[in-house]
Write a protein that holds these residues in place. Sequence first.
Motif, PDB file in Angstrom:
ATOM      1  N   UNK A  87       0.776  -1.175   0.081  1.00  0.00           N
ATOM      2  CA  UNK A  87      -0.026  -0.058  -0.196  1.00  0.00           C
ATOM      3  C   UNK A  87       0.952   1.252  -0.067  1.00  0.00           C
ATOM      4  N   UNK A  88       0.445   2.085  -0.744  1.00  0.00           N
ATOM      5  CA  UNK A  88       1.350   3.476  -1.009  1.00  0.00           C
ATOM      6  C   UNK A  88       1.007   4.411   0.350  1.00  0.00           C
ATOM      7  N   UNK A  89       2.188   4.814   0.876  1.00  0.00           N
ATOM      8  CA  UNK A  89       2.101   5.686   2.041  1.00  0.00           C
ATOM      9  C   UNK A  89       1.822   7.255   1.762  1.00  0.00           C
ATOM     10  N   UNK A  90       1.078   7.775   2.275  1.00  0.00           N
ATOM     11  CA  UNK A  90       0.516   9.370   2.245  1.00  0.00           C
ATOM     12  C   UNK A  90       1.529  10.054   3.461  1.00  0.00           C
ATOM     13  N   UNK A  91       1.274   9.675   4.673  1.00  0.00           N
ATOM     14  CA  UNK A  91       2.060  10.155   5.744  1.00  0.00           C
ATOM     15  C   UNK A  91       2.800   9.188   6.479  1.00  0.00           C
ATOM     16  N   UNK A  92       4.016   9.209   5.909  1.00  0.00           N
ATOM     17  CA  UNK A  92       4.925   8.127   6.805  1.00  0.00           C
ATOM     18  C   UNK A  92       5.095   8.266   8.317  1.00  0.00           C
ATOM     19  N   UNK A  93       5.296   9.503   8.883  1.00  0.00           N
ATOM     20  CA  UNK A  93       5.404   9.924   9.997  1.00  0.00           C
ATOM     21  C   UNK A  93       4.154   9.435  10.850  1.00  0.00           C
TER      22      UNK A  93
END
Length: 105
Positions: free
Chosen positions: A29-35
Amino acid sequence: ANAYHLFCVSDVRVEDMEALFACRKGFSIRVNKLRLVAILFNSLLEHSLIRYEWQSTLEAGRLLVRKSGKGFVSQSNLSSSLTALRKKMTSAAYGIQQAVDELAK
C-alpha cells in the motif's frame, strides 16, 4: 487510516488493513504520511498488539510503498520518521495514539 489519510487510497478498506497486518505476500500500500504510519505502528507496539520487529517486517515484506511510488519504505525511513515525530508531536499523532489506546482497551 482514513481519518488521518495515512495512505494514498481514497478509502482504505478493512481488507487492506487485514492484508497489511497479516503481511500478505504480494500486498503493498502506498504511504501518504509516513510519520503518522510510523506512530500508528509504534503505538500498536506500545500496547503489545504487534511485535518489536515491526519496522524490519514491513521492510522485508515490501508492504509500504513510498509516497512517490518509487520503491519501498525501509526500516531506516520508519525509524527516522518516528524519531522526527517524537521531537515534534502533532495533533494527528496524538489522535492516532488515542485511537490505539481505545482499541487496546
